[in-house]
Scaffold this motif. Structure first.
Motif, PDB file in Angstrom:
ATOM      1  N   GLU A   7      53.781  -0.136 -39.623  1.00 55.77           N
ATOM      2  CA  GLU A   7      55.155  -0.639 -39.741  1.00 55.77           C
ATOM      3  C   GLU A   7      56.151   0.493 -39.466  1.00 55.77           C
ATOM      4  O   GLU A   7      57.168   0.283 -38.804  1.00 55.77           O
ATOM      5  CB  GLU A   7      55.400  -1.239 -41.120  1.00 55.77           C
ATOM      6  CG  GLU A   7      54.701  -2.565 -41.342  1.00 55.77           C
ATOM      7  CD  GLU A   7      54.765  -3.060 -42.779  1.00 55.77           C
ATOM      8  OE1 GLU A   7      55.303  -2.356 -43.661  1.00 55.77           O
ATOM      9  OE2 GLU A   7      54.251  -4.166 -43.024  1.00 55.77           O
ATOM     10  N   PHE A   8      55.850   1.684 -39.959  1.00 54.60           N
ATOM     11  CA  PHE A   8      56.701   2.846 -39.723  1.00 54.60           C
ATOM     12  C   PHE A   8      56.748   3.170 -38.233  1.00 54.60           C
ATOM     13  O   PHE A   8      57.808   3.483 -37.691  1.00 54.60           O
ATOM     14  CB  PHE A   8      56.196   4.039 -40.530  1.00 54.60           C
ATOM     15  CG  PHE A   8      57.040   5.269 -40.392  1.00 54.60           C
ATOM     16  CD1 PHE A   8      58.315   5.321 -40.931  1.00 54.60           C
ATOM     17  CD2 PHE A   8      56.558   6.377 -39.713  1.00 54.60           C
ATOM     18  CE1 PHE A   8      59.100   6.458 -40.803  1.00 54.60           C
ATOM     19  CE2 PHE A   8      57.332   7.512 -39.577  1.00 54.60           C
ATOM     20  CZ  PHE A   8      58.602   7.557 -40.127  1.00 54.60           C
ATOM     21  N   ILE A   9      55.602   3.065 -37.553  1.00 58.73           N
ATOM     22  CA  ILE A   9      55.560   3.310 -36.110  1.00 58.73           C
ATOM     23  C   ILE A   9      56.463   2.316 -35.383  1.00 58.73           C
ATOM     24  O   ILE A   9      57.224   2.703 -34.491  1.00 58.73           O
ATOM     25  CB  ILE A   9      54.107   3.223 -35.586  1.00 58.73           C
ATOM     26  CG1 ILE A   9      53.299   4.426 -36.091  1.00 58.73           C
ATOM     27  CG2 ILE A   9      54.068   3.150 -34.064  1.00 58.73           C
ATOM     28  CD1 ILE A   9      51.802   4.300 -35.879  1.00 58.73           C
ATOM     29  N   LEU A  10      56.409   1.051 -35.776  1.00 54.22           N
ATOM     30  CA  LEU A  10      57.271   0.043 -35.153  1.00 54.22           C
ATOM     31  C   LEU A  10      58.746   0.361 -35.370  1.00 54.22           C
ATOM     32  O   LEU A  10      59.570   0.207 -34.460  1.00 54.22           O
ATOM     33  CB  LEU A  10      56.950  -1.350 -35.690  1.00 54.22           C
ATOM     34  CG  LEU A  10      55.615  -1.941 -35.256  1.00 54.22           C
ATOM     35  CD1 LEU A  10      55.359  -3.265 -35.970  1.00 54.22           C
ATOM     36  CD2 LEU A  10      55.572  -2.139 -33.751  1.00 54.22           C
ATOM     37  N   ILE A  11      59.071   0.822 -36.563  1.00 59.39           N
ATOM     38  CA  ILE A  11      60.460   1.198 -36.857  1.00 59.39           C
ATOM     39  C   ILE A  11      60.874   2.383 -35.991  1.00 59.39           C
ATOM     40  O   ILE A  11      61.982   2.406 -35.444  1.00 59.39           O
ATOM     41  CB  ILE A  11      60.638   1.493 -38.353  1.00 59.39           C
ATOM     42  CG1 ILE A  11      60.510   0.200 -39.158  1.00 59.39           C
ATOM     43  CG2 ILE A  11      61.980   2.161 -38.629  1.00 59.39           C
ATOM     44  CD1 ILE A  11      60.385   0.389 -40.653  1.00 59.39           C
TER      45      ILE A  11
END
Length: 89
Positions: free
Chosen positions: A64-68
């Motif tokens: 999720e952090f990568i997507l952000i």
């Protein structure tokens, strides 16, 4: 105005590093499931299932952090292009 501490290239590099680490975590989770045999396996598997659940939650958070990060990079690059176009005109 706030100073930009990291360039989009640096953020992209960190993103790539996180992807590599998350893939490594996936592989290690799979490996852990096959390590024990015999009498200790039951206790090991029970604890491992708890730990794997926690690792999967961590992995989900990392992804999720990568997507952000990807969204931040895209927004920043779009704003940068707009600023460049405005400065030229």
């Amino acid at each position: 105005m706030a100073q930009i501490i990291a360039s989009t290239k640096e953020i992209s590099n960190k993103r790539e590093s996180l992807i590599v680490l998350s893939n490594s975590l996936k592989n290690k989770i799979s490996l852990l499931e096959t390590l024990w045999e015999g009498a200790a396996k039951e206790k090991y598997v029970k604890q491992l299932k708890t730990d794997i659940s926690k690792m999967r939650n961590l992995l989900k958070t990392i992804l999720e952090f990568i997507l952000i990060l990807e969204k931040i990079i895209a927004i920043y690059n779009k704003a940068e292009k707009k600023n460049e176009a405005t400065a030229v005109s």
